[in-house]
Design a protein around this motif. Structure first.
Motif, PDB file in Angstrom:
ATOM      1  N   HIS A   1       0.830  -1.202   0.000  1.00 29.92           N
ATOM      2  CA  HIS A   1       0.000   0.000   0.000  1.00 29.92           C
ATOM      3  C   HIS A   1       0.868   1.257   0.000  1.00 29.92           C
ATOM      4  N   ASP A   2       0.421   2.261  -0.729  1.00 28.26           N
ATOM      5  CA  ASP A   2       1.067   3.567  -0.672  1.00 28.26           C
ATOM      6  C   ASP A   2       0.841   4.164   0.713  1.00 28.26           C
ATOM      7  N   LEU A   3       1.811   4.932   1.185  1.00 29.49           N
ATOM      8  CA  LEU A   3       1.698   5.612   2.479  1.00 29.49           C
ATOM      9  C   LEU A   3       1.365   7.079   2.262  1.00 29.49           C
ATOM     10  N   SER A   4       0.960   7.740   3.333  1.00 31.57           N
ATOM     11  CA  SER A   4       0.670   9.176   3.244  1.00 31.57           C
ATOM     12  C   SER A   4       1.949   9.984   3.059  1.00 31.57           C
ATOM     13  N   THR A   5       3.103   9.399   3.400  1.00 34.42           N
ATOM     14  CA  THR A   5       4.389  10.036   3.150  1.00 34.42           C
ATOM     15  C   THR A   5       4.716   9.839   1.672  1.00 34.42           C
ATOM     16  N   ASN A   6       4.857  10.926   0.949  1.00 37.19           N
ATOM     17  CA  ASN A   6       5.071  10.863  -0.491  1.00 37.19           C
ATOM     18  C   ASN A   6       6.276  10.004  -0.857  1.00 37.19           C
ATOM     19  N   GLY A   7       6.077   9.096  -1.840  1.00 30.30           N
ATOM     20  CA  GLY A   7       7.180   8.292  -2.343  1.00 30.30           C
ATOM     21  C   GLY A   7       7.517   7.066  -1.517  1.00 30.30           C
ATOM     22  N   HIS A   8       6.667   6.701  -0.556  1.00 28.43           N
ATOM     23  CA  HIS A   8       6.928   5.538   0.292  1.00 28.43           C
ATOM     24  C   HIS A   8       5.740   4.578   0.265  1.00 28.43           C
TER      25      HIS A   8
ATOM     26  N   THR B   1       7.484  -6.705   7.569  1.00 27.17           N
ATOM     27  CA  THR B   1       6.799  -5.487   7.144  1.00 27.17           C
ATOM     28  C   THR B   1       7.876  -4.479   6.774  1.00 27.17           C
ATOM     29  N   TYR B   2       7.805  -3.995   5.538  1.00 29.71           N
ATOM     30  CA  TYR B   2       8.792  -3.052   5.033  1.00 29.71           C
ATOM     31  C   TYR B   2       8.148  -1.686   4.856  1.00 29.71           C
ATOM     32  N   ILE B   3       8.824  -0.650   5.311  1.00 27.01           N
ATOM     33  CA  ILE B   3       8.442   0.741   5.063  1.00 27.01           C
ATOM     34  C   ILE B   3       9.563   1.269   4.183  1.00 27.01           C
ATOM     35  N   VAL B   4       9.298   1.360   2.875  1.00 24.47           N
ATOM     36  CA  VAL B   4      10.373   1.585   1.919  1.00 24.47           C
ATOM     37  C   VAL B   4      10.045   2.669   0.899  1.00 24.47           C
ATOM     38  N   GLU B   5      11.112   3.133   0.245  1.00 21.62           N
ATOM     39  CA  GLU B   5      10.959   4.074  -0.863  1.00 21.62           C
ATOM     40  C   GLU B   5      10.368   3.342  -2.046  1.00 21.62           C
TER      41      GLU B   5
END
Length: 141
Positions: free
Chosen positions: A38-45, A119-123
């Motif tokens: 899923h896209d995050l609210s932080t742009n580009g992540h 769980t990855y929080i990635v660019e």
């Protein structure tokens, strides 16, 4: 032979992360199941969740991610080596945090399947996994 194994692992990794959600890929005792992205609210992540199963005695070599990895061990036991620190062995219910860009590896030292929820929080747009090549001089030691 090592180079062939690295190429095979890179192909596995690319296939898993370019595949649609829910797809499984298996290579040399490592099964990765893409659960959600899923896209995050932080742009580009983006956030990505993957179930990783390792057969007994199987290892996933040194690699990095373009963001943080949060691990929850689902079953069995898994040993993680983070950079040059001593390895840590976790069992079902244990958690681990791996900072962005940190070189690490995992292996199943047990005699039953070991599984994790990663769980990855990635660019976004960067390869999720980048294998780390060992230098010939280091590999000889």
């Amino acid at each position: 032979m090592k180079q062939l194994q690295s190429i095979a692992m890179a192909a596995l990794v690319a296939g898993v992360f370019l595949a649609p959600s829910g797809v499984q890929a298996q290579q040399n005792g490592v099964t990765r199941t893409d659960l959600q992205r899923h896209d995050l609210s932080t742009n580009g992540h983006e956030a990505i969740q993957v179930r990783v199963d390792l057969a007994p005695g199987v290892a996933f070599g040194k690699h990095t991610h373009p963001g943080e990895e949060v691990i929850y061990v689902l079953e069995g036991q898994l040993e993680y080596q983070i950079e040059d620190k001593p390895p840590v062995t976790l069992k079902a219910g244990d958690v681990l945090f791996i900072p962005a860009g940190t070189v690490h590896s995992a292996r199943n030292p047990g005699d039953v399947k070991g599984s994790e929820l990663a769980t990855y929080i990635v660019e976004k747009g960067k390869p999720l996994v980048t294998l780390v090549k060992q230098h010939a001089d280091k590999a000889a030691h």
